[in-house]
Write an enzyme that holds these catalytic residues in place. Structure first.
Site, PDB file in Angstrom:
ATOM      1  N   ASP A   1       0.863  -1.152  -0.017  1.00 18.70           N
ATOM      2  CA  ASP A   1       0.030   0.006  -0.158  1.00 18.70           C
ATOM      3  C   ASP A   1       0.826   1.122  -0.070  1.00 18.70           C
ATOM      4  O   ASP A   1       2.168   0.998   0.420  1.00 18.70           O
ATOM      5  CB  ASP A   1      -0.927  -0.015   1.140  1.00 18.70           C
TER       6      ASP A   1
ATOM      7  N   ASP B   1      -0.022   5.225   1.000  1.00 15.60           N
ATOM      8  CA  ASP B   1       0.014   5.945   2.083  1.00 15.60           C
ATOM      9  C   ASP B   1      -0.251   5.273   3.400  1.00 15.60           C
ATOM     10  O   ASP B   1      -0.935   4.397   3.707  1.00 15.60           O
ATOM     11  CB  ASP B   1      -1.406   6.858   1.939  1.00 15.60           C
TER      12      ASP B   1
HETATM   13 MG   LIG Z   1      -2.816   3.175   3.883  1.00 23.17          MG
END
Ligand SMILES: [Mg+2]
Ligand SMILES: [Zn+2]
Length: 187
Positions: A13, A15
Site C-alpha cells: 500500500d 499512504d
Molecule cells: Mg494506507
C-alpha cells in the site's frame, strides 16, 4: 517448489506504508513525504531479488481533490527518492474511484491485486501484501496473499480494531517488515 527469482514480488500500500498519511489526503508532491526508512526498505527488498509493486486507493481523484497529473508528479517524486537510495518500484497501480463508483479495484475489492498477480505472473501464496488498513489486507486475503500489517499510518488503529485476516503478521514499519521478512526467507 521454490519461487523463481523473477517471480519474487512484494506488494505495498502507499499512504501510511511508504509515505506519511493525512486525513486530508495527499494531494501534491509537496505533501508526499516518505516515512523514514521506507525507501531504504524497498532497496533492501530489491537487493534480495524482490520486485516491488504499489497498490493504492486514490479516491481523492474521484472526489476532485487532485488530478492524475498531480498523482503522476507524486509518483515521480517517490521513484526519484527511491532511486536515490538504490530502490526501485516496478509498478504503481491505483484506484481513482470513490465507494459510490462500485468499481472492482477499490480495496477491499481484490481487483488491483488480481491485476498485479496477472501482470507479474506470481503466486499469491508466496507474495506478501503490506498495508496499514484492514481493507489492504482483506483485498489480499481474498486471493490468498500473505497479510502483513505495519503500525505506521492507520496501522495502530487497525490493530486495535481487530478482525485481521488469519495469519496476519504485524511489524512496526516497512523497515522492520523488510528485515523480518528477509530474515525468515533465509531460514
Ligand atoms: Mg494506507
Ligand atoms: Zn476503482
Amino acid at each position: 517448489m521454490p519461487t523463481s527469482p523473477s517471480r519474487k514480488l512484494v506488494i505495498l500500500d502507499r499512504d501510511g506504508v511508504i509515505n506519511l498519511d493525512s486525513e486530508a489526503f495527499i494531494k501534491s508532491p509537496d505533501e508526499w513525504v516518505a516515512i523514514p526508512g521506507s525507501l531504504e526498505a524497498i532497496a533492501r527488498l530489491n537487493q534480495a531479488g524482490y520486485r516491488v509493486a504499489v497498490a493504492s486507493n486514490q479516491s481523492g481523484i474521484g472526489r476532485g481533490l487532485f488530478d492524475t497529473a498531480a498523482l503522476n508528479a507524486m509518483h515521480a517524486k517517490m521513484h526519484r527518492q527511491a532511486a536515490a537510495v538504490g530502490g526501485r518500484i516496478d509498478a504503481v497501480f491505483f484506484c481513482p474511484h470513490t465507494a459510490q463508483d462500485h468499481c472492482d479495484c477499490r480495496k477491499p475489492k481484490p481487483g488491483m491485486l488480481k491485476m498485479i498477480a496477472e501482470r507479474f505472473e506470481i503466486d499469491p501464496e508466496d507474495t506478501p501484501v503490506v498495508g496499514d488498513s484492514l481493507r489492504d489486507l482483506e483485498a489480499g486475503a481474498a486471493l490468498g496473499f500473505r497479510a502483513h500489517l505495519v503500525l505506521t499510518g492507520k496501522g495502530e488503529k487497525t490493530l486495535a480494531a481487530g478482525g485481521l485476516p488469519e495469519g496476519t503478521q504485524v511489524h512496526a514499519d516497512l523497515r522492520t517488515f523488510a528485515l523480518d521478512f528477509l530474515t525468515k526467507e533465509r531460514v
